[in-house]
Design an enzyme around this catalytic site. Structure first.
Site, PDB file in Angstrom:
ATOM      1  N   LYS A 196      82.752  21.664  34.289  1.00  0.00           N
ATOM      2  CA  LYS A 196      83.117  22.766  33.271  1.00  0.00           C
ATOM      3  C   LYS A 196      84.670  23.158  33.774  1.00  0.00           C
ATOM      4  CE  LYS A 196      82.159  27.382  31.702  1.00  0.00           C
ATOM      5  NZ  LYS A 196      81.398  28.514  31.633  1.00  0.00           N
ATOM      6  N   LYS A 249      82.487  20.085  29.306  1.00  0.00           N
ATOM      7  CA  LYS A 249      83.015  21.046  28.716  1.00  0.00           C
ATOM      8  C   LYS A 249      84.261  21.586  29.074  1.00  0.00           C
ATOM      9  CE  LYS A 249      81.802  26.016  28.093  1.00  0.00           C
ATOM     10  NZ  LYS A 249      81.323  27.113  28.624  1.00  0.00           N
TER      11      LYS A 249
HETATM   12  C1  PBG Z   1      79.812  31.630  30.173  1.00  0.00           C
HETATM   13  C2  PBG Z   1      80.232  30.565  29.171  1.00  0.00           C
HETATM   14  C3  PBG Z   1      81.439  30.359  28.720  1.00  0.00           C
HETATM   15  C4  PBG Z   1      81.238  29.557  27.779  1.00  0.00           C
HETATM   16  C5  PBG Z   1      79.972  29.074  27.749  1.00  0.00           C
HETATM   17  N1  PBG Z   1      79.407  29.823  28.662  1.00  0.00           N
HETATM   18  C6  PBG Z   1      82.833  31.343  28.962  1.00  0.00           C
HETATM   19  C7  PBG Z   1      83.395  31.201  30.111  1.00  0.00           C
HETATM   20  O1  PBG Z   1      83.232  30.088  31.084  1.00  0.00           O
HETATM   21  O2  PBG Z   1      84.623  31.774  30.156  1.00  0.00           O
HETATM   22  C8  PBG Z   1      82.334  29.092  26.760  1.00  0.00           C
HETATM   23  C9  PBG Z   1      81.886  28.486  25.379  1.00  0.00           C
HETATM   24  C10 PBG Z   1      82.827  28.470  24.334  1.00  0.00           C
HETATM   25  O3  PBG Z   1      83.902  28.543  24.447  1.00  0.00           O
HETATM   26  O4  PBG Z   1      82.189  28.171  23.239  1.00  0.00           O
HETATM   27  N2  PBG Z   1      80.376  31.399  31.573  1.00  0.00           N
END
Ligand code: PBG
Length: 329
Positions: A196, A249
């Site tokens: 991520k 992601k």
């Molecule tokens: C929680 C999380 C996030 C997303 C999914 N889980 C936000 C982040 O990390 O700031 C983003 C999902 C999206 O943008 O659709 N940590």
């Protein structure tokens, strides 16, 4: 004859039947996961300003959403909770009467066939918006592991079929696996947000979930988007720690990473096409610059072509419809 060409790739593109016969990527709605936001309160269906067509739902309004998903042939959801109460340590994340826990009990009772995956993270629950417990201005890794494990366990107790930790702390897969196993949940899989990145593509989500960090950014835990080999380290650790599914992601701009993971590991790989990707297509389409459904279908196919076994997307219903109509698939 002037040109003696041995190979004419265009030969296999001469009719629609032939083109679909030689198609290399086949997709089905079974592998689509729809992410959504659930809030406290009653009779709430509130459109998210930065994500037109996506809503924050209170539990009592969920039937509208779930009937639509069922109708579209979507059988899995990824649940995000937006709590009323936030504190320094994000304690409502593991409250048995927290918003996700209540939503799970409701969904499992009313829609028992819906496969429920929960996002396990602290950022929606902490007053500072960071994904863990702070020590000064630094997110303390090992203290955060305890609350993540506690949160995952409380989701599973409330009925989650799978948990998906998205915090990017080191060692969280092992911590969560251990606590689930100790409590007898050996068959509950973990889908790890293995790779991520710290990404501006999450902008609209943070508006939706009210989870933007109140200071600094997430770069001390989420990955630097300049890096690709480091993604392999993250995935290797997760596999070692017992992750069942590996996720990359964001989606579109990170397909090289997805392909590398797919080639190296024999675990299923998931791709999360995030909020910013959804909102860019919506915005472009609303200005008349692009054809929304054509772009949605094409990008979904490209994500599968790059190696996705599972696609998490706010466009799940629309993609299922395109598959049904035979436009893609
Ligand atoms: C929680 C999380 C996030 C997303 C999914 N889980 C936000 C982040 O990390 O700031 C983003 C999902 C999206 O943008 O659709 N940590």
């Amino acid at each position: 004859m002037k040109y003696e060409l041995t190979n004419r790739p265009r030969r296999l593109r001469t009719s629609a039947v032939l083109r679909s016969m030689v198609r290399e990527t086949r997709i089905s709605a079974d592998s689509l996961v729809y992410p959504f936001f659930v809030v406290e309160g009653e009779n709430v269906k509130e459109e998210i300003k930065t994500m037109p067509g996506q809503y924050r739902w209170s539990i009592d309004r969920l039937p509208e959403l779930f009937d639509k998903l069922k109708e579209a042939g979507i059988s899995s959801v990824l649940i995000f909770g937006i709590p009323d109460y936030k504190d320094e340590i994000g304690s409502s994340a593991w409250d048995e009467n927290g918003i996700v826990q209540k939503a799970l009990r409701y969904i499992k009772k009313e829609y028992p066939d819906m496969y429920c995956i929960t996002d396990v993270c602290m950022c929606e629950y902490t007053s500072h918006g960071h994904c863990g417990i702070l020590c000064d201005h630094y997110v303390d890794n090992d203290k955060t592991l305890e609350v993540l494990a506690e949160t995952a366990l409380s989701h599973v107790k409330a009925g989650a079929d799978m948990v998906a930790p998205s915090d990017m702390m080191d060692g969280r897969i092992a911590a969560i696996r251990e606590v689930l196993d100790e409590n007898g949940y050996v068959n509950v899989p973990i889908m790890s947000y293995s790779v991520k990145y710290a990404s501006a593509f999450y902008g609209p989500f943070r508006d939706a979930a009210g989870s933007a960090p109140s200071f600094g950014d997430r770069k001390s835990y989420q990955m630097d988007f300049h890096n690709s080999r480091e993604a392999m380290t993250e995935a290797a650790l997760d596999v070692e720690e017992g992750a069942d599914i590996l996720m990359v992601k964001p989606g579109m701009a990170y397909l090289d990473i997805l392909t590398k993971l797919k080639q190296k590991y024999d675990k299923p790989v998931a791709l999360y096409s995030v909020s910013g990707e959804y909102s860019m297509i919506k915005a472009g389409a609303s200005l008349g610059y692009i054809d929304e459904m054509k772009v949605v279908g094409e990008s979904a196919v490209c994500m599968y072509r790059a190696g996705a076994d599972i696609l998490i997307t706010y466009y799940a219903c629309e993609i299922a419809q395109l598959i049904k109509e035979g436009v893609i698939g």
